[in-house]
Design an enzyme around this catalytic site. Structure first.
Site, PDB file in Angstrom:
ATOM      1  N   HIS A 271       1.141  -1.177  -0.192  1.00 29.04           N
ATOM      2  CA  HIS A 271       0.021   0.069   0.538  1.00 29.04           C
ATOM      3  C   HIS A 271       1.218   0.976  -0.251  1.00 29.04           C
ATOM      4  O   HIS A 271       1.995   1.347   0.764  1.00 29.04           O
ATOM      5  CB  HIS A 271      -0.733   0.390   1.009  1.00 29.04           C
ATOM      6  CG  HIS A 271      -2.284   0.849   0.903  1.00 29.04           C
ATOM      7  ND1 HIS A 271      -1.721   2.006   1.174  1.00 29.04           N
ATOM      8  CD2 HIS A 271      -3.554   0.630   0.473  1.00 29.04           C
ATOM      9  CE1 HIS A 271      -3.069   3.176   1.182  1.00 29.04           C
ATOM     10  NE2 HIS A 271      -4.141   1.658   0.781  1.00 29.04           N
ATOM     11  N   ASP A 328      -8.090  -4.963  -0.327  1.00 28.01           N
ATOM     12  CA  ASP A 328      -8.170  -6.040  -1.612  1.00 28.01           C
ATOM     13  C   ASP A 328      -7.403  -7.645  -1.629  1.00 28.01           C
ATOM     14  O   ASP A 328      -8.450  -8.345  -2.543  1.00 28.01           O
ATOM     15  CB  ASP A 328      -7.810  -5.292  -2.956  1.00 28.01           C
ATOM     16  CG  ASP A 328      -7.883  -4.373  -3.271  1.00 28.01           C
ATOM     17  OD1 ASP A 328      -7.358  -3.231  -3.874  1.00 28.01           O
ATOM     18  OD2 ASP A 328      -9.791  -4.449  -3.455  1.00 28.01           O
TER      19      ASP A 328
HETATM   20  C1  SDX Z   1      -6.294   0.089  -3.247  1.00 27.18           C
HETATM   21  O1  SDX Z   1      -4.223   4.499  -2.040  1.00 27.18           O
HETATM   22  C2  SDX Z   1      -4.850   4.234  -1.531  1.00 27.18           C
HETATM   23  O2  SDX Z   1      -5.523   4.375  -0.493  1.00 27.18           O
HETATM   24  C3  SDX Z   1      -5.626   2.641  -2.068  1.00 27.18           C
HETATM   25  C4  SDX Z   1      -6.582   2.075  -1.625  1.00 27.18           C
HETATM   26  C5  SDX Z   1      -8.100   2.799  -2.046  1.00 27.18           C
HETATM   27  O3  SDX Z   1      -9.116   2.261  -0.766  1.00 27.18           O
HETATM   28  O4  SDX Z   1      -8.238   3.487  -2.785  1.00 27.18           O
HETATM   29  O5  SDX Z   1      -6.636   1.132  -0.282  1.00 27.18           O
HETATM   30  C6  SDX Z   1      -7.109   0.902  -2.855  1.00 27.18           C
HETATM   31  O6  SDX Z   1      -5.893   0.490  -4.483  1.00 27.18           O
HETATM   32  C7  SDX Z   1      -5.618  -1.359  -2.579  1.00 27.18           C
HETATM   33  C8  SDX Z   1      -3.775  -1.474  -3.370  1.00 27.18           C
HETATM   34  C9  SDX Z   1      -4.630  -2.966  -4.205  1.00 27.18           C
HETATM   35  N1  SDX Z   1      -3.489  -3.094  -4.979  1.00 27.18           N
HETATM   36  C10 SDX Z   1      -2.621  -4.229  -5.472  1.00 27.18           C
HETATM   37  O7  SDX Z   1      -2.987  -5.129  -4.549  1.00 27.18           O
HETATM   38  C11 SDX Z   1      -1.570  -4.688  -6.158  1.00 27.18           C
HETATM   39  C12 SDX Z   1      -0.030  -4.810  -5.917  1.00 27.18           C
HETATM   40  N2  SDX Z   1       0.387  -4.027  -4.693  1.00 27.18           N
HETATM   41  C13 SDX Z   1       0.977  -3.197  -5.108  1.00 27.18           C
HETATM   42  O8  SDX Z   1       1.381  -3.165  -6.842  1.00 27.18           O
HETATM   43  C14 SDX Z   1       1.814  -2.163  -4.137  1.00 27.18           C
HETATM   44  O9  SDX Z   1       2.062  -2.331  -3.393  1.00 27.18           O
HETATM   45  C15 SDX Z   1       1.365  -0.325  -4.625  1.00 27.18           C
HETATM   46  C16 SDX Z   1       0.798  -0.179  -5.820  1.00 27.18           C
HETATM   47  C17 SDX Z   1      -0.512  -0.791  -3.975  1.00 27.18           C
HETATM   48  C18 SDX Z   1       1.862   0.171  -3.921  1.00 27.18           C
HETATM   49  O10 SDX Z   1       2.977  -0.037  -4.403  1.00 27.18           O
HETATM   50  P1  SDX Z   1       4.051   1.890  -3.462  1.00 27.18           P
HETATM   51  O11 SDX Z   1       3.818   1.531  -1.766  1.00 27.18           O
HETATM   52  O12 SDX Z   1       4.729   2.396  -4.720  1.00 27.18           O
HETATM   53  O13 SDX Z   1       5.527   0.784  -3.449  1.00 27.18           O
HETATM   54  P2  SDX Z   1       6.664   0.014  -4.930  1.00 27.18           P
HETATM   55  O14 SDX Z   1       6.048  -0.162  -5.828  1.00 27.18           O
HETATM   56  O15 SDX Z   1       7.325   1.739  -4.540  1.00 27.18           O
HETATM   57  O16 SDX Z   1       7.184  -1.918  -4.288  1.00 27.18           O
HETATM   58  C19 SDX Z   1       8.200  -1.023  -2.790  1.00 27.18           C
HETATM   59  C20 SDX Z   1       8.916  -1.802  -2.794  1.00 27.18           C
HETATM   60  C21 SDX Z   1       9.219  -2.851  -4.581  1.00 27.18           C
HETATM   61  O17 SDX Z   1       9.930  -3.624  -4.691  1.00 27.18           O
HETATM   62  P3  SDX Z   1      12.146  -3.067  -4.487  1.00 27.18           P
HETATM   63  O18 SDX Z   1      12.036  -1.897  -5.650  1.00 27.18           O
HETATM   64  O19 SDX Z   1      12.140  -2.158  -3.555  1.00 27.18           O
HETATM   65  O20 SDX Z   1      12.741  -4.582  -4.839  1.00 27.18           O
HETATM   66  O21 SDX Z   1       7.930  -3.098  -2.899  1.00 27.18           O
HETATM   67  C22 SDX Z   1       7.681  -4.143  -3.772  1.00 27.18           C
HETATM   68  C23 SDX Z   1       8.262  -3.228  -4.907  1.00 27.18           C
HETATM   69  O22 SDX Z   1       8.327  -4.046  -5.621  1.00 27.18           O
HETATM   70  N3  SDX Z   1       5.903  -4.399  -3.741  1.00 27.18           N
HETATM   71  C24 SDX Z   1       6.225  -5.218  -4.098  1.00 27.18           C
HETATM   72  C25 SDX Z   1       4.364  -5.275  -4.148  1.00 27.18           C
HETATM   73  N4  SDX Z   1       4.198  -3.748  -3.660  1.00 27.18           N
HETATM   74  C26 SDX Z   1       5.520  -3.506  -3.590  1.00 27.18           C
HETATM   75  N5  SDX Z   1       6.362  -6.613  -4.306  1.00 27.18           N
HETATM   76  C27 SDX Z   1       5.348  -7.466  -4.618  1.00 27.18           C
HETATM   77  N6  SDX Z   1       4.401  -7.331  -4.563  1.00 27.18           N
HETATM   78  C28 SDX Z   1       3.545  -6.798  -3.951  1.00 27.18           C
HETATM   79  N7  SDX Z   1       2.563  -6.727  -4.108  1.00 27.18           N
END
Ligand code: SDX
Length: 390
Positions: A271, A328
């Protein structure tokens, strides 16, 4: 440089949006709507009572809520021409595309009564969207399964009317299941707002140009559709089903996520704000066990989700990156047990989030310092250069 390299600009002035609607503490896992903890609202309130709270800032009196509920029920009918709109779309249309386009189409019927600068029009448009979006959502579902549309039954509550429009058929009396009804009410409340998430920010940005609530909400639906945002609940079920069907062990799947093979992510985890457990995910997980038990459903995908969570929470890759289940992660298992097809899950998220979108649109609209949205930019492209002589 542009693209994916990260550039340290030092201090970047990102003007934060001021809002009095929802408070989130990502480290402590706190979520409050107008100061009320989500745990209390989810267990004791109703979708429309929370919608009023988000939109008007205070809990309604019993009379206010009754009158509003009655007014909303009297606006559930869609214009008969609009119902024909659905037949123009292919049967394979994704319900989120149907929802966003039919919402934009709603505007065409009410442009003469949706002027953002007319307070009566603002109230009427808010009521029309709360009343008609669930009907459009149910028709998107019915269209996807080739069944006839039902008319709303205004003797039913908001949630029961929605359930009957989705699962009722002309030829039979629809029996409301109180377990499903209460669980859906709770899930909708958990989704009603979440401060400046991508889709809500979209609604505020589009509304800041003077666009009405129909157009702003239609834009918000499109933003929510993305798999990194609202589309994640559908993506979680697809992920769990792929693990089950592939015969791959959960541990092996987690290794693939950690190695970022083919960009695979653990959907439903992580998140932008919560760097601790999403308080909504905790409440949804509790509901999942209760609803499936009450419905007598045993879904191996729920066991798979729990195994996945257990492994991830104890793995330092996820711990270091502070990745926890978000709202989710478990919702899809419950929606599936209720009988919704996977492609309807994000539509359910949209119905839940609608009051938050309307509350934020209104907060932006009535802000005396309101300005058209225009995110700041830092230019990192080419310096000035001359066009080559040929
Ligand atoms: C919602 O904003 C809100 O409030 C949204 C929401 C709402 O109520 O409106 O809460 C609803 O959208 C919830 C989120 C739903 N999405 C997912 O579940 C999709 C999977 N999650 C990711 O795509 C991700 O966690 C995000 C997009 C939700 C958040 O991404 P961030 O905070 O920008 O994190 P990042 O992309 O900078 O990642 C940081 C690290 C990375 O690794 P490194 O490059 O440091 O090695 O964490 C890793 C990412 O690769 N990472 C994940 C991951 N999420 C982040 N690795 C594996 N699985 C994941 N889900």
């Amino acid at each position: 440089q542009t693209g994916h390299t990260t550039i340290d600009y030092g201090f970047v002035n990102t003007a934060a949006t001021k809002s009095a609607i929802t408070y989130i503490d990502g480290d402590e896992g706190i979520l409050r709507y107008r100061g009320y903890p989500i745990e209390q609202l989810a267990k004791a309130s109703s979708y429309l009572e929370v919608a009023w709270l988000l939109i008007y800032g205070e809990l309604p009196t019993a009379d206010e809520l009754d009158a509003w509920d009655h007014r909303i029920r009297r606006h559930t009918l869609l214009h008969e021409d609009l119902k024909r709109f659905f037949s123009a779309l292919p049967p394979t249309a994704h319900p989120m595309s149907v929802l966003s386009s039919a919402t934009a189409a709603l505007s065409t019927y009410y442009e003469h009564e949706s002027d953002p600068d007319n307070p009566d029009h603002v109230e009427l448009t808010t009521v029309r969207l709360l009343a008609k979006l669930p009907v459009i959502a149910a028709y998107a579902h019915k269209k996807s399964i080739g069944q006839a549309f039902l008319y709303p039954d205004n003797s039913l509550s908001f949630v029961d009317n929605f359930l009957r429009l989705n699962f009722g058929v002309m030829s039979e009396q629809y029996e409301i299941n109180p377990v499903v009804s209460q669980a859906l009410e709770r899930l909708l409340i958990l989704h009603e707002d979440h401060e400046q998430n991508a889709s809500t920010s979209t609604v505020r940005l589009v509304g800041s140009t003077g666009a009405n609530q129909f157009s702003s909400v239609s834009a918000g639906i499109n933003a929510l559709y993305g798999p990194l945002h609202g589309g994640a609940n559908e993506a979680v079920l697809d992920m769990l089903a792929r693990i089950r069907d592939s015969g791959e062990s959960v541990q092996r799947f987690v290794e693939r996520v950690k190695n970022k093979e083919d960009g695979v992510k653990l959907m439903g985890f992580g998140h932008r704000v919560y760097k601790n457990y999403d308080p909504r995910a905790k409440l949804v997980k509790e509901s999942a066990d209760a609803v499936l038990a009450e419905l007598g459903v045993h879904d191996p995908l729920l066991d798979l989700a729990k195994e996945l969570e257990e492994i991830a929470l104890n793995d330092e890759y996820f711990q270091q990156r502070r990745l926890y289940p978000n709202v989710d992660f478990y919702t899809g298992v419950i929606y599936k047990a209720m009988g919704f097809p996977t492609r309807m899950f994000t539509v359910l998220f949209a119905i839940g989030r609608l009051p938050g979108w309307l509350a934020h649109w209104r907060e932006m609209q009535y802000d005396p310092q309101k300005k058209i949205g225009r995110p700041q930019q830092l230019y990192v492209g080419s310096p000035e250069r001359d066009y080559p002589r040929r």
